[in-house]
Design a protein around this motif. Sequence first.
Motif, mmCIF file in Angstrom:
data_model
loop_
_atom_site.group_PDB
_atom_site.id
_atom_site.type_symbol
_atom_site.label_atom_id
_atom_site.label_comp_id
_atom_site.label_asym_id
_atom_site.label_seq_id
_atom_site.Cartn_x
_atom_site.Cartn_y
_atom_site.Cartn_z
ATOM 1 N N ASN A 1 20.601 -50.048 -42.345
ATOM 2 C CA ASN A 1 21.738 -50.811 -41.835
ATOM 3 C C ASN A 1 21.677 -52.214 -42.401
ATOM 4 O OD1 ASN A 1 24.113 -51.092 -40.464
ATOM 5 N ND2 ASN A 1 23.233 -50.992 -38.421
ATOM 6 N N MET A 2 22.778 -52.932 -42.317
ATOM 7 C CA MET A 2 22.848 -54.308 -42.795
ATOM 8 C C MET A 2 23.898 -55.054 -41.989
ATOM 9 S SD MET A 2 24.634 -53.664 -46.521
ATOM 10 C CE MET A 2 23.295 -52.617 -47.087
ATOM 11 N N ALA A 3 23.860 -56.383 -42.084
ATOM 12 C CA ALA A 3 24.779 -57.212 -41.307
ATOM 13 C C ALA A 3 25.179 -58.416 -42.138
ATOM 14 C CB ALA A 3 24.123 -57.656 -39.997
ATOM 15 N N ALA A 4 26.452 -58.802 -42.053
ATOM 16 C CA ALA A 4 26.978 -59.928 -42.828
ATOM 17 C C ALA A 4 26.992 -61.195 -41.988
ATOM 18 C CB ALA A 4 28.386 -59.613 -43.313
ATOM 19 N N THR A 5 26.636 -62.312 -42.620
ATOM 20 C CA THR A 5 26.682 -63.607 -41.952
ATOM 21 C C THR A 5 28.057 -64.247 -42.173
ATOM 22 O OG1 THR A 5 25.893 -64.863 -43.870
ATOM 23 C CG2 THR A 5 24.220 -63.910 -42.408
ATOM 24 N N LYS A 6 28.345 -65.292 -41.411
ATOM 25 C CA LYS A 6 29.633 -65.974 -41.534
ATOM 26 C C LYS A 6 29.799 -66.658 -42.880
ATOM 27 C CE LYS A 6 30.255 -66.772 -36.576
ATOM 28 N NZ LYS A 6 30.415 -67.785 -35.501
ATOM 29 N N ASP A 7 28.671 -67.027 -43.515
ATOM 30 C CA ASP A 7 28.758 -67.701 -44.810
ATOM 31 C C ASP A 7 28.600 -66.748 -45.992
ATOM 32 O OD1 ASP A 7 26.083 -67.110 -44.618
ATOM 33 O OD2 ASP A 7 25.374 -69.172 -44.800
ATOM 34 N N GLY A 8 28.714 -65.437 -45.741
ATOM 35 C CA GLY A 8 28.788 -64.470 -46.824
ATOM 36 C C GLY A 8 27.487 -63.891 -47.311
ATOM 37 N N ARG A 9 26.374 -64.147 -46.623
ATOM 38 C CA ARG A 9 25.113 -63.507 -46.983
ATOM 39 C C ARG A 9 25.015 -62.151 -46.279
ATOM 40 N NH1 ARG A 9 20.992 -66.905 -44.617
ATOM 41 N NH2 ARG A 9 22.695 -67.566 -43.251
ATOM 42 N N VAL A 10 24.067 -61.340 -46.708
ATOM 43 C CA VAL A 10 23.869 -60.021 -46.106
ATOM 44 C C VAL A 10 22.407 -59.879 -45.706
ATOM 45 C CG1 VAL A 10 23.990 -57.524 -46.450
ATOM 46 C CG2 VAL A 10 25.734 -59.003 -47.472
ATOM 47 N N TYR A 11 22.179 -59.539 -44.436
ATOM 48 C CA TYR A 11 20.833 -59.291 -43.926
ATOM 49 C C TYR A 11 20.543 -57.798 -44.021
ATOM 50 C CZ TYR A 11 20.651 -64.002 -41.810
ATOM 51 O OH TYR A 11 20.629 -65.354 -41.595
ATOM 52 N N ILE A 12 19.343 -57.460 -44.498
ATOM 53 C CA ILE A 12 18.965 -56.060 -44.636
ATOM 54 C C ILE A 12 17.601 -55.818 -44.001
ATOM 55 C CG2 ILE A 12 20.313 -55.702 -46.741
ATOM 56 C CD1 ILE A 12 17.743 -55.987 -48.374
ATOM 57 N N ALA A 13 17.373 -54.571 -43.592
ATOM 58 C CA ALA A 13 16.067 -54.127 -43.106
ATOM 59 C C ALA A 13 15.610 -52.988 -44.009
ATOM 60 C CB ALA A 13 16.145 -53.670 -41.657
ATOM 61 N N CYS A 14 14.465 -53.172 -44.650
ATOM 62 C CA CYS A 14 13.935 -52.187 -45.599
ATOM 63 C C CYS A 14 12.839 -51.394 -44.890
ATOM 64 C CB CYS A 14 13.403 -52.894 -46.841
ATOM 65 S SG CYS A 14 14.646 -53.907 -47.676
ATOM 66 N N SER A 15 13.227 -50.307 -44.259
ATOM 67 C CA SER A 15 12.352 -49.647 -43.292
ATOM 68 C C SER A 15 11.062 -49.111 -43.878
ATOM 69 C CB SER A 15 13.112 -48.513 -42.589
ATOM 70 O OG SER A 15 13.511 -47.529 -43.525
ATOM 71 N N GLY A 16 11.144 -48.418 -45.021
ATOM 72 C CA GLY A 16 9.970 -47.746 -45.550
ATOM 73 C C GLY A 16 8.928 -48.652 -46.176
ATOM 74 N N VAL A 17 9.305 -49.925 -46.415
ATOM 75 C CA VAL A 17 8.348 -50.854 -47.026
ATOM 76 C C VAL A 17 8.011 -52.003 -46.082
ATOM 77 C CG1 VAL A 17 8.970 -50.287 -49.407
ATOM 78 C CG2 VAL A 17 10.231 -52.096 -48.205
ATOM 79 N N ASP A 18 8.442 -51.891 -44.821
ATOM 80 C CA ASP A 18 8.117 -52.895 -43.789
ATOM 81 C C ASP A 18 8.527 -54.307 -44.187
ATOM 82 O OD1 ASP A 18 7.101 -51.143 -41.900
ATOM 83 O OD2 ASP A 18 5.088 -51.194 -42.744
ATOM 84 N N LYS A 19 9.777 -54.432 -44.653
ATOM 85 C CA LYS A 19 10.283 -55.742 -45.017
ATOM 86 C C LYS A 19 11.704 -55.934 -44.492
ATOM 87 C CE LYS A 19 7.538 -56.526 -49.188
ATOM 88 N NZ LYS A 19 7.561 -56.949 -50.615
ATOM 89 N N VAL A 20 12.074 -57.209 -44.312
ATOM 90 C CA VAL A 20 13.458 -57.574 -44.053
ATOM 91 C C VAL A 20 13.867 -58.536 -45.165
ATOM 92 C CG1 VAL A 20 13.404 -57.198 -41.566
ATOM 93 C CG2 VAL A 20 12.773 -59.447 -42.486
#
Length: 357
Positions: free
Chosen positions: A333-352
Motif C-alpha cells: 500500500n502507499m499514501a500521498a502527501t499534500k505536497d505530492g510525495r508518496v509514502y511506501i511500506a516495503c514489507s519483505g525488506v523491513d523498510k519504509v
Amino acid sequence: MRQVRFSRIAVVLQSLALAGVIASFAVSRTIASGNTSSHKSGTSTSDTGKTQELKVTIKEWAVPTKGAHPHDPAVGADGALWFTEQMANKIGRLDPKTGEFKEYSLKVTNSGPHGLVEDGEGNIWFTANFAGYIGMLDPKTGEVKEYKMPVEKADDPHSLIFDANGTLWFTLQGANMVGRLDPKSGKTELKDVPTENALPYGIQMNSKGVPFFCELGTHKIGSIDPKTMAIHDYDLPKEVRPRRLAVDAQDRVYFSDFKSGQLGRLDAKTGEVKLWDSPGGAESNPYGITITPDGMVWYSESGVKPNTMVRFDPKTETFAKADIPSGGGVVRNMAATKDGRVYIACSGVDKVGVVQP
C-alpha cells in the motif's frame, strides 16, 4: 482453534495464491499499437506504448524491529509516516525530516495490525487483522483502545477509511463483509457482501461520502450506500482482480489489477471501465496505489524484481517507472502527501520509504 480461524487462514492463502494462478487465466486482446480497441461493452483496453524513465528520489529507512513486516503506511497531519508492523505487533512512526523512529507496542498479543489511518484529532486507527478488532492509538499517551467485532465471523478487519463525518468504514476479507464504526458511540455495524468469496480488500471514499471497495476474489468493485449500507456492484472484465484502489478529483476509481497486470479505471457514473497494460507485463502484479494532488496515479508492481514505482499520467495516458532501491519486497500500500510525495511500506525488506518527485 475456532472454525472461523481456519476459514480466515484459508482465505488469506487463497488471496496470496492469486499471483500463482495468473497464467491459467490467459486473456486474449486485440490492440492496435497506441490505440484503444473494444474489449467488451463499456470496456476498453489501451496499449500506451513506450514507458519513460521515472525521475524521482526514493529514500528508504530500515524499521527498528527486524522482521516487522511493515504493511500499510499513512500520512500524519504533521507529515509523519505512520505504518503498521504486522508481524511485530506494533505501530510505527517515522519523522522523514530527521529519520527518527518511534514504536508503540499493542496490548493484545498477535494483533496483526494491517491498515491504518489518522483521524482529525491525531489518533491512529488500525485494523487488527489477526485478532478481530479495530484499534485506536493515542500517540500522546501511547494508550490503545480496542473495538471488538460484534460477531465471531468478523475476525479479520482489513482496510479502513474515514468519511467526512468521522465514521470509519472498513473491509473484512475472509468474513466477506464490510463495516462501519462510529467512534463517538463505539457502535459497529456489519454488512455481508452479496458475492460469495468476494474477498473485500482495499477501500477508499469519493467526494460524495460513498465508500468504494475492491472485491479481490472476483471481477467486481463495490460501493456502499452510506445511509443504508446497501452494496452496489460494478462489473469489471472477467480476467480482472482488483486489489487496491484510489479515487481522483472527478470521482473516477483507479484500481490495481493484481491478476492480469493492468491499471484500471471505473467511471461509476457511467459504468465505463478502461484498462491499461502495466509496463511490467501480465505478471507484474500491480498492488499498492494512490493519487497525488496533481492527479498523477502512482502504483507499485510487486511481481517484478526489483519492485517498481510506476506513475501514470491520465491526461496523456503515459507511464513512467523506476526501480525501488531495496527491491521493495512487495509494496502492499502507499499514501500521498499534500505536497505530492508518496509514502511506501516495503514489507519483505523491513523498510519504509518516501518517493519524492
